[in-house]
Design a protein around this motif. Structure first.
Motif, mmCIF file in Angstrom:
data_model
loop_
_atom_site.group_PDB
_atom_site.id
_atom_site.type_symbol
_atom_site.label_atom_id
_atom_site.label_comp_id
_atom_site.label_asym_id
_atom_site.label_seq_id
_atom_site.Cartn_x
_atom_site.Cartn_y
_atom_site.Cartn_z
ATOM 1 N N ASN A 96 -2.388 3.838 -3.928
ATOM 2 C CA ASN A 96 -2.102 2.662 -4.745
ATOM 3 C C ASN A 96 -1.998 1.456 -3.837
ATOM 4 N N GLU A 97 -2.652 0.366 -4.255
ATOM 5 C CA GLU A 97 -2.556 -0.876 -3.487
ATOM 6 C C GLU A 97 -2.398 -2.046 -4.455
ATOM 7 N N THR A 98 -1.350 -2.816 -4.228
ATOM 8 C CA THR A 98 -1.094 -4.024 -5.013
ATOM 9 C C THR A 98 -1.468 -5.221 -4.164
ATOM 10 N N SER A 129 -4.122 -4.892 -8.970
ATOM 11 C CA SER A 129 -3.843 -3.696 -8.182
ATOM 12 C C SER A 129 -4.903 -2.649 -8.496
ATOM 13 N N LYS A 173 0.835 -1.191 0.000
ATOM 14 C CA LYS A 173 0.000 0.000 0.000
ATOM 15 C C LYS A 173 0.872 1.245 0.000
#
Length: 484
Positions: free
Chosen positions: A71-73, A79, A25
Motif C-alpha cells: 500500500n502506498e499513499t 493511493s 508506504k
C-alpha cells in the motif's frame, strides 16, 4: 486487451512509487495454514461455505497460503494497493492456485481495480449471515476490471440522499475444473461451457439525515455470465454471443420457436431493502433481498421468494454482542412453467425460473461453488459430474450468534435448518432436509500481535448434505515487512 490494461496500471503504479513527496508506504504479509478432519460424506456445511472458495467439501483436507500486500499513499487524494496471495492444498479441487492477485488505485472516493480480490457484502455481518444471493464470498474470486465509488456520496442539493455504485467485467478461470469434472464419468451428465465472461453492476441509494437514528438503503445488484464455448449440448457459440453493451443494458431477448435465448447471457440479480436503527449502545438492521433470475422476477412475480433477516449488533465487547436471524425461501420461482411469447405462441407465461441455472451455462458457480447463496446446493456436491444446480428450491431457517469470551477469545455459533425440493424441472422424489451447525472459537493474543488461531466443530444431520462431523484448525500470521 485485459493484459495490456493490467500492465499499464502496474507500470503506472511502479512509476508513482518513486515519488517521495508525502508518500507513505507499507508492505505487509499474510501466512496461513488450515486443516480439516472429519467423518461422513462431506465436510460440514458451515466449515465449507462463505470462505472465498478457500475450502473443500472433502471430509479431510488442508491448505497453506502466503501473500504479500503493498500500500502506498501518495497524497490525501491518491493511493494504490497491490496484492499477491498464493495457496497450495490437499483434497481441494486444485492442488495450487492463485487466491488473490490485484492492483488497485484510489482517487478520492473512486477506485479502479484489476485482478482478483476477496470481498464480501457491505450489508451483512459476514461471520453470521447465510450469505447474499448474488455475491456472498462463497466462491473463489473472479479476475476482473472493477471500478466504482467506495463510500456513499451525498447529493449537493439533498445531503440526506447518498449513492454509490460499481461496475465490473471479468472472466471465469475454471475451464480445467469443468472439463475434469465432466470427463471423469463414463456416462456424461449435462454439459459445460468454457471461456465464460463475467459482468457485475450495482447501484445503491441511502436515505439518512444527520443526527437521526434511522436510515434506509435501497438498491440492486446484477450479475451475468455471457459468451463462452459450450460443450455437450445442442447449442452453438453463436447462441451465447452477447456484446458488452447488451450485457450492460440487458433488456432484450431473442426467441425462436421453443428456444428462448437471452441477449444478455445468464442474467440474475436482487433488490436490496435495508432499514437501520442506530443507538449509542447497539444497532438494529432489518433487511430483505428480493432475488430475480429473469424479467419476471424483476417485476416481483416471485414475490414470495427472498432473504429476510434481522441483525442485532452491540457496540461494546461482551459475551453476547451480535445476533443474526434469517429466513430464506426460493421455492416459488414465479410458478411452475416458463415460456416467452413468440410469433408461433403469442402468449407470455412465466414461471420455473430455475434459479442460478441456465440453458447455456452450467450455473452461477465458480470452481464448483455457488457464487451467491450457498443454501442453493453448490454443484461441487454433485457426485455424478453434473456441473449445474440440482437443488435450488429451498427453505432455510438460520440463527447466528457471536461474542467475546475474554480479551483474547471470540466465538461464533451458527445453526441452520434447510429443506430442499430439487429444481422446478427435476424435483426430488421426496423432500430432503438437513441441520447444519458450527461452533467456532478464535484466539487473537493481544500480547503477540498478528497471530490468530481458530478452531471449530461442525455438524450436519440429514439427507441433503449427509450426516457429517468435522474438526477444523487454522493458524494465521500477519505482519509488516516495511513501513515508512
Amino acid at each position: 486487451m485485459k493484459e495490456k490494461l493490467f500492465g499499464l496500471i502496474l507500470f503506472l503504479a511502479c512509476c508513482l512509487s518513486f515519488d517521495e513527496i508525502n508518500a507513505q508506504k507499507k508492505l505487509t504479509y499474510l501466512t496461513e495454514a488450515g486443516a480439516q478432519v472429519g467423518t461422513g460424506d462431506n465436510a460440514p456445511f458451515w466449515q465449507v461455505s462463505n470462505k472465498q472458495g478457500l475450502s473443500s467439501i472433502e471430509p479431510d483436507n488442508g491448505y497453506l497460503r502466503a501473500g504479500a500486500f503493498w500500500n502506498e499513499t501518495l497524497s490525501d487524494k491518491f493511493s494504490y494497493d497491490a496484492g499477491l496471495d498464493l495457496a497450495g492444498a490437499v483434497n481441494f479441487n486444485a492442488g495450487f492456485f492463485i487466491q488473490q492477485a490485484y492492483v488497485e488505485a484510489d482517487y478520492r472516493n473512486v477506485f479502479l481495480r484489476v485482478g482478483s480480490k476477496e470481498h464480501y457484502s457491505d450489508f451483512r455481518n459476514n461471520l453470521l449471515t447465510t450469505g447474499t444471493t448474488v455475491w456472498s464470498g462463497n466462491a473463489r474470486p473472479i479476475p476482473q476490471v472493477d471500478a466504482g465509488i467506495k463510500d456513499y456520496i451525498a447529493l449537493p442539493f439533498a445531503k440526506w440522499m447518498q449513492f454509490k455504485g460499481e461496475i465490473a467485467f471479468g472472466k471465469f478461470t475454471d475451464n480445467n475444473y469443468q472439463k475434469d469434472t465432466y470427463n471423469q464419468y463414463d456416462e456424461h451428465y449435462g454439459f459445460y461451457t468454457l471461456n465464460v465472461m463475467y459482468h457485475y453492476k450495482s447501484l445503491f441509494v441511502k436515505f439518512e439525515e444527520e443526527n437521526k437514528p434511522v436510515n434506509f438503503i435501497f438498491g440492486f445488484e446484477m450479475g451475468t455470465q455471457f459468451d463462452g464455448d459450450p460443450v455437450g449440448n445442442d447449442i452453438s457459440k453463436d447462441d451465447l454471443k452477447a456484446g458488452w453493451w447488451e450485457v450492460l443494458f440487458p433488456f432484450g431477448t431473442i426467441s425462436s420457436g421453443n428456444n428462448q435465448v437471452s441477449s444478455s447471457g445468464n442474467l440474475l440479480g436482487c433488490y436490496h431493502f435495508v432499514l437501520g436503527y442506530d443507538q449509542p449502545d447497539y444497532k438494529l438492521t432489518f433487511y430483505n433481498e428480493h432475488y430475480f433470475d429473469d424479467h419476471t422476477g424483476m417485476f416481483f412475480h416471485n414475490w414470495k421468494d427472498g432473504l429476510f433477516g434481522i441483525e442485532y449488533k452491540k457496540k461494546q465487547k461482551s459475551l453476547f454482542n451480535g445476533m443474526v436471524c434469517e429466513y430464506v425461501n426460493t421455492t416459488n420461482q414465479s410458478g411452475p412453467i416458463l415460456y416467452d411469447k413468440t410469433g408461433e405462441v403469442p402468449i407470455q407465461v412465466s414461471g420455473a425460473d430455475n434459479y442460478y441455472n441456465n440453458f447455456g451455462y452450467p450455473g452461477w458457480a465458480h470452481w464448483g461453488m455457488a457464487i451467491g447463496s450457498p443454501l442453493l446446493t453448490s454443484p461441487a456436491y454433485n457426485r455424478n459430474g453434473y456441473l449445474a444446480f440440482e437443488n435450488n428450491r429451498t427453505r432455510t431457517y438460520h440463527l447466528g450468534v457471536s461474542g467475546n469470551i475474554s480479551g483474547d477469545f471470540v466465538y461464533r455459533v451458527l445453526a441452520s435448518y434447510t429443506q430442499g425440493w430439487g429444481t422446478p424441472y427435476i424435483p426430488f422424489i421426496k423432500k430432503k432436509t438437513n441441520f447444519m451447525g458450527l461452533a467456532e472459537v478464535s484466539c487473537v493474543p493481544q500480547k503477540i500481535p498478528g497471530w490468530k488461531v481458530t478452531a471449530s466443530l461442525g455438524l450436519d444431520s440429514g439427507d441433503l448434505y449427509g450426516d457429517n462431523f468435522g474438526i477444523n484448525l487454522s493458524i494465521r500470521k500477519t505482519g509488516t515487512i516495511l513501513s515508512k
